[in-house]
Write a protein that holds these residues in place. Sequence first.
Motif, PDB file in Angstrom:
ATOM      1  N   GLY A 292     -35.412  19.331 -33.213  1.00 18.08           N
ATOM      2  CA  GLY A 292     -35.843  20.274 -34.233  1.00 18.08           C
ATOM      3  C   GLY A 292     -34.907  21.459 -34.338  1.00 18.08           C
ATOM      4  N   ASN A 293     -35.388  22.504 -35.010  1.00 15.57           N
ATOM      5  CA  ASN A 293     -34.576  23.697 -35.202  1.00 15.57           C
ATOM      6  C   ASN A 293     -34.356  24.425 -33.879  1.00 15.57           C
ATOM      7  N   ALA A 294     -33.161  24.924 -33.696  1.00 14.09           N
ATOM      8  CA  ALA A 294     -32.833  25.638 -32.463  1.00 14.09           C
ATOM      9  C   ALA A 294     -33.662  26.914 -32.342  1.00 14.09           C
ATOM     10  N   LEU A 295     -33.945  27.295 -31.099  1.00 10.55           N
ATOM     11  CA  LEU A 295     -34.675  28.522 -30.807  1.00 10.55           C
ATOM     12  C   LEU A 295     -33.699  29.630 -30.430  1.00 10.55           C
ATOM     13  N   SER A 296     -33.929  30.823 -30.934  1.00  5.85           N
ATOM     14  CA  SER A 296     -33.134  31.989 -30.545  1.00  5.85           C
ATOM     15  C   SER A 296     -33.867  32.712 -29.425  1.00  5.85           C
ATOM     16  N   ILE A 297     -33.295  32.667 -28.220  1.00  2.15           N
ATOM     17  CA  ILE A 297     -33.957  33.240 -27.051  1.00  2.15           C
ATOM     18  C   ILE A 297     -32.999  34.212 -26.365  1.00  2.15           C
ATOM     19  N   GLY A 298     -33.503  35.380 -26.080  1.00  2.00           N
ATOM     20  CA  GLY A 298     -32.711  36.381 -25.371  1.00  2.00           C
ATOM     21  C   GLY A 298     -33.388  36.779 -24.079  1.00  2.00           C
ATOM     22  N   GLY A 299     -33.611  38.052 -23.909  1.00  2.00           N
ATOM     23  CA  GLY A 299     -34.219  38.565 -22.685  1.00  2.00           C
ATOM     24  C   GLY A 299     -34.001  40.059 -22.606  1.00  2.00           C
ATOM     25  N   TRP A 300     -34.431  40.625 -21.498  1.00  2.00           N
ATOM     26  CA  TRP A 300     -34.306  42.070 -21.320  1.00  2.00           C
ATOM     27  C   TRP A 300     -33.660  42.354 -19.978  1.00  2.00           C
ATOM     28  N   ASN A 301     -32.610  43.157 -19.983  1.00  2.00           N
ATOM     29  CA  ASN A 301     -31.945  43.570 -18.757  1.00  2.00           C
ATOM     30  C   ASN A 301     -32.641  44.815 -18.231  1.00  2.00           C
ATOM     31  N   LEU A 302     -33.453  44.631 -17.179  1.00  2.00           N
ATOM     32  CA  LEU A 302     -34.276  45.734 -16.687  1.00  2.00           C
ATOM     33  C   LEU A 302     -33.447  46.865 -16.100  1.00  2.00           C
ATOM     34  N   SER A 303     -32.384  46.524 -15.361  1.00  2.00           N
ATOM     35  CA  SER A 303     -31.607  47.574 -14.707  1.00  2.00           C
ATOM     36  C   SER A 303     -30.809  48.404 -15.712  1.00  2.00           C
ATOM     37  N   ARG A 305     -31.621  48.487 -18.991  1.00  2.00           N
ATOM     38  CA  ARG A 305     -32.538  48.853 -20.071  1.00  2.00           C
ATOM     39  C   ARG A 305     -31.968  48.539 -21.452  1.00  2.00           C
ATOM     40  N   LYS A 306     -31.571  47.293 -21.621  1.00  2.00           N
ATOM     41  CA  LYS A 306     -31.048  46.856 -22.913  1.00  2.00           C
ATOM     42  C   LYS A 306     -31.278  45.355 -23.055  1.00  2.00           C
ATOM     43  N   PRO A 307     -31.270  44.846 -24.292  1.00  2.00           N
ATOM     44  CA  PRO A 307     -31.475  43.405 -24.491  1.00  2.00           C
ATOM     45  C   PRO A 307     -30.303  42.602 -23.932  1.00  2.00           C
ATOM     46  N   ARG A 308     -30.608  41.409 -23.424  1.00  2.00           N
ATOM     47  CA  ARG A 308     -29.563  40.476 -23.046  1.00  2.00           C
ATOM     48  C   ARG A 308     -29.060  39.755 -24.289  1.00  2.00           C
ATOM     49  N   LEU A 336     -30.369  18.563 -17.819  1.00  2.00           N
ATOM     50  CA  LEU A 336     -29.282  18.753 -18.774  1.00  2.00           C
ATOM     51  C   LEU A 336     -29.338  20.184 -19.303  1.00  2.00           C
ATOM     52  N   VAL A 337     -28.761  21.098 -18.592  1.00  2.00           N
ATOM     53  CA  VAL A 337     -28.778  22.487 -19.028  1.00  2.00           C
ATOM     54  C   VAL A 337     -27.540  23.192 -18.492  1.00  2.00           C
ATOM     55  N   ASP A 338     -26.867  23.915 -19.372  1.00  2.00           N
ATOM     56  CA  ASP A 338     -25.740  24.745 -18.971  1.00  2.00           C
ATOM     57  C   ASP A 338     -26.253  26.153 -18.658  1.00  2.00           C
ATOM     58  N   GLN A 339     -25.359  26.994 -18.147  1.00  2.00           N
ATOM     59  CA  GLN A 339     -25.750  28.357 -17.789  1.00  2.00           C
ATOM     60  C   GLN A 339     -24.974  29.347 -18.645  1.00  2.00           C
ATOM     61  N   PRO A 340     -25.652  30.053 -19.557  1.00  2.00           N
ATOM     62  CA  PRO A 340     -24.945  31.044 -20.370  1.00  2.00           C
ATOM     63  C   PRO A 340     -24.625  32.296 -19.572  1.00  2.00           C
ATOM     64  N   GLU A 341     -23.695  33.057 -20.067  1.00  2.00           N
ATOM     65  CA  GLU A 341     -23.399  34.355 -19.466  1.00  2.00           C
ATOM     66  C   GLU A 341     -24.530  35.340 -19.803  1.00  2.00           C
ATOM     67  N   ASP A 342     -24.602  36.418 -19.015  1.00  2.00           N
ATOM     68  CA  ASP A 342     -25.590  37.469 -19.262  1.00  2.00           C
ATOM     69  C   ASP A 342     -27.003  36.898 -19.344  1.00  2.00           C
ATOM     70  N   SER A 343     -27.358  36.047 -18.384  1.00  2.00           N
ATOM     71  CA  SER A 343     -28.683  35.453 -18.373  1.00  2.00           C
ATOM     72  C   SER A 343     -29.115  35.212 -16.936  1.00  2.00           C
TER      73      SER A 343
END
Length: 364
Positions: A292-303, A305-308, A336-343
Amino acid sequence: MWLLVDPLDVLMFRDGRPFNAGENNAAQSLFPPSAFTVQGMLRALYIEQSDIKWAGAITDPRIIEAIGTPDDLGGFRMGGPYLVRRTGNAYERLFPFPADLVGDGRGRWRVPSPVEDLQVRVDGLSLHGLDVDPDEEAPDRPLWLTESDLYDYVEGRSVEGVEQEELFCYEYRTGIGIDQTQRSVSDGLLYAAKFVRLQTDVALVVWLPDDSPLAPLFANSQHHTMRFGGEGHMAVISRLNDNDLYTQSFPSQPPDDKYKVVFLTPTYFAGGTLPIMQNDVVRQSLISASYGNALSIGGWNLSERKPRSIYRYLPAGSVMLFDAARADNAKVSSPLVDQPEDSLPLLPLGFGEFIYGSWEWGAR
């Protein structure tokens, strides 16, 4: 062990797309929430229940060993989250509809097979199309599969779907942006947010290892209430007993040379929607794919204090078909999963979880 996350009210989990009142007036919701959201709540619960103050938690060696830092998970591991519904005395997991199912128009959904002499181009790869009749169509509305139906699906049998409205619905609510400097309403900052309301007896579950640092928090039927998602809405977290959750045994290894991989959680590929850059086994043995359609997923850098950074993930329900004979009989045996930067690390959070099924060539 399995933890039940039972909301007390509506929930809102924003996807990774930017949202600023006054620029984009509709905040979209991602449900089920990503593992980033759930791990944040559970790790916060661990700190809250400790005798360590929040100000020193990031550098305290006891916290670092148990649940890590803002950029590392330490001893924390989880899987899911999954949607569940109580039927009788037990909960049963539900999964997004596999992307390769097609309907007969009478409420049944079958698994089409790839056609050997039918070639299609997908993301620059030459793959095989599926034996779909002109009268068969993919679902025109969101459907889900129960765990028992998912077992029938991977065995090649037709299944029935569960209407999404039977599980949860969306509600739009409006709000007005606040000028924090003046504690007053900001001009022109009217916005709408998309909330999720779960139906009665519907909740979420998360898997944690039995030796998880959080396990002692749920001894003797203890439960905890935590903020979950946007706007501070609450959920109750409790541990399920072994007989409180119905689970099915799926093959832990590919059943034969011709096998499919069905993703149960979102996964990230550095090369795009297909894992064409990951390794030769995947690239050479991939026969067909539905997603299906790709999901846009980010996160939050707690230390900081900004979005990943925001990355695109293949959604749960995506399906890939492989033929091991085309890659010296080598088979996919790891996530089957790669590792992105800043995650945060993806594998320990349950991204890329999948089950195996089998397939045979179809006729055009």
